[in-house]
Design a protein around this motif. Structure first.
Motif, PDB file in Angstrom:
ATOM      1  N   UNK A 101      -3.130  -0.962  25.142  1.00 62.67           N
ATOM      2  CA  UNK A 101      -4.151  -0.712  26.156  1.00 62.67           C
ATOM      3  C   UNK A 101      -3.780   0.575  26.875  1.00 62.67           C
ATOM      4  N   UNK A 102      -4.750   1.484  27.005  1.00 62.60           N
ATOM      5  CA  UNK A 102      -4.461   2.751  27.688  1.00 62.60           C
ATOM      6  C   UNK A 102      -3.904   2.489  29.087  1.00 62.60           C
ATOM      7  N   UNK A 103      -2.805   3.171  29.398  1.00 66.04           N
ATOM      8  CA  UNK A 103      -2.165   2.968  30.706  1.00 66.04           C
ATOM      9  C   UNK A 103      -1.698   4.294  31.289  1.00 66.04           C
ATOM     10  N   UNK A 104      -2.465   5.344  31.053  1.00 66.86           N
ATOM     11  CA  UNK A 104      -2.053   6.674  31.509  1.00 66.86           C
ATOM     12  C   UNK A 104      -2.096   6.809  33.030  1.00 66.86           C
ATOM     13  N   UNK A 105      -2.888   5.975  33.685  1.00 59.37           N
ATOM     14  CA  UNK A 105      -2.941   6.029  35.150  1.00 59.37           C
ATOM     15  C   UNK A 105      -1.697   5.427  35.791  1.00 59.37           C
ATOM     16  N   UNK A 106      -0.968   4.621  35.026  1.00 57.51           N
ATOM     17  CA  UNK A 106       0.247   3.986  35.547  1.00 57.51           C
ATOM     18  C   UNK A 106       1.201   3.761  34.377  1.00 57.51           C
ATOM     19  N   UNK A 107       1.839   4.824  33.939  1.00 56.99           N
ATOM     20  CA  UNK A 107       2.683   4.757  32.746  1.00 56.99           C
ATOM     21  C   UNK A 107       3.896   3.861  32.976  1.00 56.99           C
ATOM     22  N   UNK A 108       4.179   2.950  32.059  1.00 60.36           N
ATOM     23  CA  UNK A 108       5.348   2.075  32.206  1.00 60.36           C
ATOM     24  C   UNK A 108       6.642   2.879  32.216  1.00 60.36           C
ATOM     25  N   UNK A 109       7.559   2.546  33.102  1.00 56.99           N
ATOM     26  CA  UNK A 109       8.830   3.293  33.164  1.00 56.99           C
ATOM     27  C   UNK A 109       9.623   3.219  31.862  1.00 56.99           C
ATOM     28  N   UNK A 110       9.435   2.132  31.095  1.00 59.88           N
ATOM     29  CA  UNK A 110      10.156   2.027  29.820  1.00 59.88           C
ATOM     30  C   UNK A 110       9.782   3.171  28.887  1.00 59.88           C
ATOM     31  N   UNK A 111       8.493   3.503  28.823  1.00 59.47           N
ATOM     32  CA  UNK A 111       8.060   4.574  27.925  1.00 59.47           C
ATOM     33  C   UNK A 111       8.578   5.932  28.384  1.00 59.47           C
ATOM     34  N   UNK A 112       8.688   6.098  29.692  1.00 60.32           N
ATOM     35  CA  UNK A 112       9.138   7.392  30.230  1.00 60.32           C
ATOM     36  C   UNK A 112      10.626   7.635  30.018  1.00 60.32           C
ATOM     37  N   UNK A 113      11.345   6.641  29.511  1.00 62.03           N
ATOM     38  CA  UNK A 113      12.747   6.853  29.159  1.00 62.03           C
ATOM     39  C   UNK A 113      12.890   7.774  27.953  1.00 62.03           C
ATOM     40  N   UNK A 114      11.852   7.836  27.123  1.00 61.52           N
ATOM     41  CA  UNK A 114      11.920   8.652  25.909  1.00 61.52           C
ATOM     42  C   UNK A 114      10.878   9.757  25.842  1.00 61.52           C
ATOM     43  N   UNK A 115       9.732   9.573  26.522  1.00 64.25           N
ATOM     44  CA  UNK A 115       8.630  10.517  26.369  1.00 64.25           C
ATOM     45  C   UNK A 115       8.088  10.966  27.711  1.00 64.25           C
ATOM     46  N   UNK A 116       7.606  12.185  27.756  1.00 63.08           N
ATOM     47  CA  UNK A 116       6.983  12.719  28.963  1.00 63.08           C
ATOM     48  C   UNK A 116       5.531  12.258  29.029  1.00 63.08           C
ATOM     49  N   UNK A 117       4.903  12.319  30.207  1.00 64.59           N
ATOM     50  CA  UNK A 117       3.474  11.999  30.284  1.00 64.59           C
ATOM     51  C   UNK A 117       2.631  12.854  29.340  1.00 64.59           C
ATOM     52  N   UNK A 118       3.032  14.113  29.138  1.00 67.58           N
ATOM     53  CA  UNK A 118       2.278  15.000  28.248  1.00 67.58           C
ATOM     54  C   UNK A 118       2.373  14.515  26.799  1.00 67.58           C
ATOM     55  N   UNK A 119       3.540  14.035  26.396  1.00 69.35           N
ATOM     56  CA  UNK A 119       3.687  13.504  25.039  1.00 69.35           C
ATOM     57  C   UNK A 119       2.908  12.204  24.866  1.00 69.35           C
TER      58      UNK A 119
END
Length: 238
Positions: free
Chosen positions: A149-167
């Motif tokens: 499910x798209x979650x770009x308005x509130x990106x999970x911190x787990x994903x940000x451990x490896x990828x930037x919002x731009x990625x």
């Protein structure tokens, strides 16, 4: 699911060449019940180092053009020759997906595994840049990495451990892709659905020792995989 075709390539040598979640297993699932006949002329769009291209020739009997902007065609040509494949079976081409160097109506099908999300998010891409090169009645098969499910308005911190919002902006959900391909005039949309291969293809990738796989482990070991999926899209040109 079982992967009788791609499991033949589950060797350290082949797995060392993958550059993301196992593309051969993704492609095998993508082509379940494929309508593309043996002997078809196929564009492997975003083919990278050509693993999927070899797979398409060997396992499905297609004549394949391995089209990629970032890989070296000469390196791929040597790799294909080492495997005993001729240029008539498998031809590497340096090509921008937005400016393909082929004749109109050249391909029976286009197959794109784990790359279409980089160049196909413009709703006009299919009609203007890709479908002109497909014969009437031909097919487009696409497997893209996505989000449950798209979650770009509130990106999970787990994903940000490896990828930037731009990625992460390259990842979207089934609903997003349905909206994109529904705007296509020149093809009928046959399928836009979540794939089942997510956990298995990620596990194969995370076992590799290259720096990108090691970097991806941070998010996945923290549980980031529960937000991610792969999405299958199938179209037939009118």
């Amino acid at each position: 699911m079982r992967y009788p075709r791609s499991e033949k390539y589950d060797t350290p040598e082949w797995m060392a060449k993958i550059m993301g979640p196992n593309p051969l297993k993704l492609e095998e699932e993508l082509l379940l019940d494929s309508k593309i006949p043996c002997g078809a002329v196929v564009c492997d769009l975003g083919s990278g180092q050509g693993l999927t291209s070899v797979f398409l020739v060997r396992e499905y009997g297609f004549r394949v053009y391995a089209a990629d902007l970032w890989s070296d065609p000469e390196d791929n040509r040597k790799f294909f020759a080492q495997l005993g494949l001729t240029e008539q079976q498998l031809c590497p081409v340096k090509a921008d997906a937005a400016d393909l160097p082929f004749e109109k109506g050249f391909f029976d099908a286009v197959i794109s595994t784990d790359s279409y999300n980089y160049f196909g998010r413009d709703p006009a891409f299919l009609d203007e840049k890709l479908l002109p090169f497909v014969k009437p009645g031909g097919y487009v098969y696409i497997a893209v990495p996505g989000m449950k499910q798209d979650c770009h308005d509130c990106l999970p911190p787990e994903l940000l451990l490896s990828w930037t919002p731009e990625q992460l902006e390259y990842l979207h959900d089934v609903s997003y892709w349905k909206t994109i391909v529904a705007q296509c005039r020149d093809a009928q949309v046959l399928c836009v659905t979540e794939m089942v291969s997510n956990e298995e293809v990620w596990a194969d990738w995370l076992r590799q020792d290259n720096e990108y796989a090691v970097g991806d482990r941070k998010a996945m070991e923290a549980g980031g995989g529960k937000y991610l999926n792969f999405i299958k899209i199938v179209l037939q040109k009118r």
